[in-house]
Design a protein around this motif. Structure first.
Motif, mmCIF file in Angstrom:
data_model
loop_
_atom_site.group_PDB
_atom_site.id
_atom_site.type_symbol
_atom_site.label_atom_id
_atom_site.label_comp_id
_atom_site.label_asym_id
_atom_site.label_seq_id
_atom_site.Cartn_x
_atom_site.Cartn_y
_atom_site.Cartn_z
ATOM 1 N N ASN A 370 5.122 8.128 -5.882
ATOM 2 C CA ASN A 370 3.990 8.869 -5.320
ATOM 3 C C ASN A 370 2.703 8.641 -6.118
ATOM 4 O O ASN A 370 1.719 9.356 -5.927
ATOM 5 N N THR A 371 2.729 7.639 -7.028
ATOM 6 C CA THR A 371 1.535 7.293 -7.792
ATOM 7 C C THR A 371 0.797 6.164 -7.092
ATOM 8 O O THR A 371 1.376 5.130 -6.767
ATOM 9 N N VAL A 372 -0.497 6.359 -6.873
ATOM 10 C CA VAL A 372 -1.324 5.380 -6.172
ATOM 11 C C VAL A 372 -2.354 4.821 -7.155
ATOM 12 O O VAL A 372 -3.080 5.595 -7.795
ATOM 13 N N THR A 373 -2.383 3.509 -7.273
ATOM 14 C CA THR A 373 -3.389 2.834 -8.102
ATOM 15 C C THR A 373 -4.428 2.218 -7.177
ATOM 16 O O THR A 373 -4.101 1.399 -6.318
ATOM 17 N N ILE A 374 -5.667 2.634 -7.336
ATOM 18 C CA ILE A 374 -6.747 2.112 -6.503
ATOM 19 C C ILE A 374 -7.551 1.099 -7.326
ATOM 20 O O ILE A 374 -7.817 1.310 -8.511
ATOM 21 N N PHE A 375 -7.920 -0.007 -6.706
ATOM 22 C CA PHE A 375 -8.711 -1.037 -7.373
ATOM 23 C C PHE A 375 -9.646 -1.648 -6.348
ATOM 24 O O PHE A 375 -9.509 -1.445 -5.139
ATOM 25 N N GLY A 376 -10.581 -2.389 -6.832
ATOM 26 C CA GLY A 376 -11.608 -2.955 -5.972
ATOM 27 C C GLY A 376 -12.977 -2.585 -6.513
ATOM 28 O O GLY A 376 -13.166 -2.417 -7.725
ATOM 29 N N LYS A 377 -13.940 -2.420 -5.640
ATOM 30 C CA LYS A 377 -15.308 -2.197 -6.086
ATOM 31 C C LYS A 377 -16.010 -1.190 -5.183
ATOM 32 O O LYS A 377 -15.835 -1.208 -3.957
ATOM 33 N N VAL A 378 -16.780 -0.311 -5.838
ATOM 34 C CA VAL A 378 -17.655 0.625 -5.140
ATOM 35 C C VAL A 378 -19.043 0.495 -5.759
ATOM 36 O O VAL A 378 -19.234 -0.270 -6.702
ATOM 37 N N PHE A 379 -19.989 1.285 -5.240
ATOM 38 C CA PHE A 379 -21.367 1.087 -5.672
ATOM 39 C C PHE A 379 -21.621 1.620 -7.077
ATOM 40 O O PHE A 379 -22.133 0.915 -7.941
ATOM 41 N N ASP A 380 -21.284 2.894 -7.333
ATOM 42 C CA ASP A 380 -21.604 3.489 -8.620
ATOM 43 C C ASP A 380 -20.507 4.466 -9.009
ATOM 44 O O ASP A 380 -19.466 4.569 -8.350
ATOM 45 N N ASN A 381 -20.725 5.193 -10.103
ATOM 46 C CA ASN A 381 -19.724 6.138 -10.597
ATOM 47 C C ASN A 381 -19.508 7.304 -9.638
ATOM 48 O O ASN A 381 -18.396 7.836 -9.559
ATOM 49 N N ASP A 382 -20.541 7.712 -8.927
ATOM 50 C CA ASP A 382 -20.351 8.788 -7.940
ATOM 51 C C ASP A 382 -19.392 8.330 -6.849
ATOM 52 O O ASP A 382 -18.546 9.113 -6.379
ATOM 53 N N ALA A 383 -19.506 7.080 -6.431
ATOM 54 C CA ALA A 383 -18.588 6.564 -5.418
ATOM 55 C C ALA A 383 -17.161 6.470 -5.958
ATOM 56 O O ALA A 383 -16.192 6.648 -5.207
ATOM 57 N N LYS A 384 -17.008 6.215 -7.250
ATOM 58 C CA LYS A 384 -15.668 6.202 -7.847
ATOM 59 C C LYS A 384 -15.022 7.578 -7.745
ATOM 60 O O LYS A 384 -13.859 7.708 -7.350
ATOM 61 N N LEU A 385 -15.771 8.612 -8.132
ATOM 62 C CA LEU A 385 -15.227 9.976 -8.056
ATOM 63 C C LEU A 385 -14.909 10.362 -6.615
ATOM 64 O O LEU A 385 -13.884 11.012 -6.334
ATOM 65 N N TYR A 386 -15.783 9.956 -5.687
ATOM 66 C CA TYR A 386 -15.547 10.267 -4.276
ATOM 67 C C TYR A 386 -14.272 9.590 -3.778
ATOM 68 O O TYR A 386 -13.466 10.207 -3.059
ATOM 69 N N THR A 387 -14.051 8.338 -4.160
ATOM 70 C CA THR A 387 -12.862 7.605 -3.705
ATOM 71 C C THR A 387 -11.594 8.231 -4.263
ATOM 72 O O THR A 387 -10.590 8.383 -3.548
ATOM 73 N N VAL A 394 -4.705 12.539 0.536
ATOM 74 C CA VAL A 394 -3.749 11.941 1.465
ATOM 75 C C VAL A 394 -2.385 12.587 1.238
ATOM 76 O O VAL A 394 -1.922 12.685 0.085
ATOM 77 N N PRO A 395 -1.695 13.032 2.275
ATOM 78 C CA PRO A 395 -0.372 13.658 2.082
ATOM 79 C C PRO A 395 0.609 12.698 1.404
ATOM 80 O O PRO A 395 0.700 11.527 1.751
ATOM 81 N N GLY A 396 1.328 13.222 0.439
ATOM 82 C CA GLY A 396 2.323 12.432 -0.273
ATOM 83 C C GLY A 396 1.840 11.835 -1.574
ATOM 84 O O GLY A 396 2.640 11.295 -2.346
ATOM 85 N N VAL A 397 0.536 11.892 -1.853
ATOM 86 C CA VAL A 397 0.002 11.327 -3.091
ATOM 87 C C VAL A 397 0.154 12.354 -4.200
ATOM 88 O O VAL A 397 -0.302 13.492 -4.092
ATOM 89 N N GLY A 398 0.821 11.947 -5.291
ATOM 90 C CA GLY A 398 1.003 12.839 -6.422
ATOM 91 C C GLY A 398 0.045 12.560 -7.557
ATOM 92 O O GLY A 398 -0.415 13.475 -8.225
ATOM 93 N N ASN A 399 -0.236 11.285 -7.833
ATOM 94 C CA ASN A 399 -1.118 10.928 -8.926
ATOM 95 C C ASN A 399 -1.957 9.727 -8.509
ATOM 96 O O ASN A 399 -1.518 8.883 -7.723
ATOM 97 N N VAL A 400 -3.180 9.639 -9.051
ATOM 98 C CA VAL A 400 -4.095 8.548 -8.727
ATOM 99 C C VAL A 400 -4.544 7.886 -10.026
ATOM 100 O O VAL A 400 -5.016 8.568 -10.948
ATOM 101 N N ILE A 401 -4.370 6.574 -10.116
ATOM 102 C CA ILE A 401 -4.861 5.786 -11.247
ATOM 103 C C ILE A 401 -6.085 5.019 -10.771
ATOM 104 O O ILE A 401 -6.007 4.197 -9.863
ATOM 105 N N ASP A 402 -7.221 5.299 -11.419
ATOM 106 C CA ASP A 402 -8.496 4.719 -10.996
ATOM 107 C C ASP A 402 -8.756 3.431 -11.781
ATOM 108 O O ASP A 402 -9.003 3.461 -12.986
ATOM 109 N N SER A 403 -8.686 2.278 -11.115
ATOM 110 C CA SER A 403 -9.016 0.983 -11.725
ATOM 111 C C SER A 403 -10.194 0.338 -11.010
ATOM 112 O O SER A 403 -10.299 -0.886 -10.949
#
Length: 481
Positions: A370-387, A394-403
């Motif tokens: 249930n751990t989701v690692t997100i990667f790729g590119k966004v515009f700025d740090n505010d967009a990172k927090l929003y993502t 999302v139902p079923g997501v337990g933890n998010v690793i921000d890359s």
């Protein structure tokens, strides 16, 4: 008052008392020891006045002259310096000058020898430079720039029934990697453009079919987990096409090192070996290529229409009243129910949410439990927090690793690299601003050549194009200031 004869008598008596010099015959008053005319000692035989020089002494090292404070008691006192003293001093002076001259010559010779010795030491060429071919081979053996290579301390592992076949064994796997690693090098150089500190070592596993196609690829473990870069590596190796043969499937583990500093290769290999030793055989890979979603086409089975049986009433003797016409038989269509599509995986649900939002369309992900690692590119740090917040909902997501990486961070890295190159070239009065792939220059220089040089340095230091050049040329004075 004395008379003349008495004065003459007194003068004669004084003259009789005067002492005559035995050397020059001059007259001296009684009590005088030295003749006022020749300096000889009075009252001594002239033969005894002659000076006998002392016996010759062995020559010694020159000594500094000493100040004589009084006459030597062993010599007679005379009114002139004995000739022996002058010759002795002259000899001592000659020996002193000669000694100093010899010492100076020795010192100059020693200094010249030391200078020649040191210069010859500095001018010695290394042994490797004795042969141009040997120097060329040594230079060729030391790689420079970005490097993609297999680890030396870790073998390539091949598993499966056909692991010993000549087309699939370790030697064949290594040779195939060496012949097809250029796409990996291109991907690494592209990643360095955004992060010039990226260095990584990973174990990449590929499953090869008998046809030679790669059926699956994954990154089992790495020293610097980077989902975006891992995805590029998996994408590159998935396009490999091995020579076909008549055996069975095999799995090949490649220990690969990515570095832009060859001196760090051994350290990366050691870190990778440590991580691989502690890796459980059942542990899921850090990154794996997504298997294609099963395509379930709903097939409709339409049963052939069967007419309904129509019963006619029996004929009676008595003619009954006319019956209304029987309705036309209705056709019944029996449609087979389509199978339900399989439920969406957690990764598919997250990707569906990300792709439907304009701010997160460049974001990708992979899951482990249930751990989701997100990667790729966004515009700025505010967009990172929003993502990150969007994925957590999302139902079923337990933890998010921000890359995730940001456009602004990449622009800042390019801007810093350009500013460093401008400063190194002496153009410290020029400023640069990077937005996307466009660069804007400002500041002052002294010549038009420096203004053009700033443009050249900017476009060579980073993958940008100078979209605006506001540099002003301000010539200096006659001294160049």
């Amino acid at each position: 008052m004395p008379t003349g004869p008495a004065f003459a008598e007194s003068a004669g008596a004084d003259e009789a008392q005067q002492i005559e010099c035995p050397v020059c015959g001059g007259k001296a008053q009684p009590g005088e020891l030295i003749c006022n005319f020749c300096g000889a000692r009075l009252g001594i035989d002239p033969a005894a006045e002659q000076y006998t020089p002392p016996p010759a002494r062995p020559s010694t090292a020159p000594r500094s002259p000493t100040l004589r404070r009084g006459p030597s008691p062993s010599r007679p006192i005379t009114g002139r310096m004995p000739e022996g003293d002058d010759s002795e001093k002259e000899g001592r002076g000659m020996f002193g000058v000669l000694g100093y001259l010899i010492a100076a010559i020795v010192a100059l010779g020693g200094g010249a020898w030391l200078a020649i010795h040191l210069s010859s030491k500095g001018a010695e060429t290394p042994v490797a430079n004795a042969s141009p071919s040997a120097a060329a081979s040594v230079a060729a053996a030391v790689p420079t720039g970005p490097l993609v290579a297999l680890a030396n301390a870790m073998p390539v592992q091949v598993t499966g029934e056909s692991a010993s076949a000549p087309e699939r064994n370790q030697d064949a796997a290594r040779k195939f990697f060496d012949d097809h690693k250029n796409p990996l090098l291109d991907s690494y150089e592209h990643a360095l453009a955004g992060d010039n500190t990226l260095r990584n070592a990973m174990v990449v596993r590929v499953r090869v079919l008998p046809s030679g196609n790669v059926d699956a690829a994954s990154v089992r473990t790495s020293t610097n987990p980077n989902p975006a870069f891992d995805a590029e590596v998996v994408k590159d190796v998935s396009t490999w096409n091995y020579p076909p043969f008549s055996g069975s499937d095999v799995e090949i583990d490649y220990p690969i090192v990515f570095t832009n500093d060859p001196s760090t290769k051994d350290a990366l290999e050691s870190q990778l070996n440590t991580k691989l030793t502690g890796l459980s055989p059942t542990e899921p890979p850090e990154f794996a290529s997504s298997p294609p979603a099963p395509s379930s086409a709903a097939s409709e089975a339409v049963s052939a229409p069967t007419p309904a049986s129509v019963e006619t009433p029996p004929t009676e003797a008595v003619a009954p009243a006319p019956l209304p016409p029987a309705p036309a038989p209705r056709k019944h269509h029996h449609v087979a129910s389509a199978p339900k599509p399989p439920p969406m995986t957690l990764q598919q649900r997250v990707l569906q949410v990300l792709s439907s939002n304009p701010r997160t369309r460049r974001v990708n992900c992979y899951t482990s439990g249930n751990t989701v690692t997100i990667f790729g590119k966004v515009f700025d740090n505010d967009a990172k927090l929003y993502t990150e917040k969007l994925v957590r909902n999302v139902p079923g997501v337990g933890n998010v690793i921000d890359s995730l990486s940001t456009d602004q961070a990449e622009w800042a890295a390019r801007q810093a690299a350009i500013a460093s190159q401008l400063y190194a070239a002496g153009l410290n009065t020029v400023t640069v601003k990077v937005i996307g792939h466009d660069a804007y220059l400002d500041g002052t220089v002294k010549t038009d050549a420096q203004k053009q040089q700033a443009v050249t340095i900017t476009e060579n230091a980073s993958p940008v194009h100078v979209a605006g050049n506001l540099i002003r040329v301000v010539p200096g004075n006659m001294f160049g200031f």
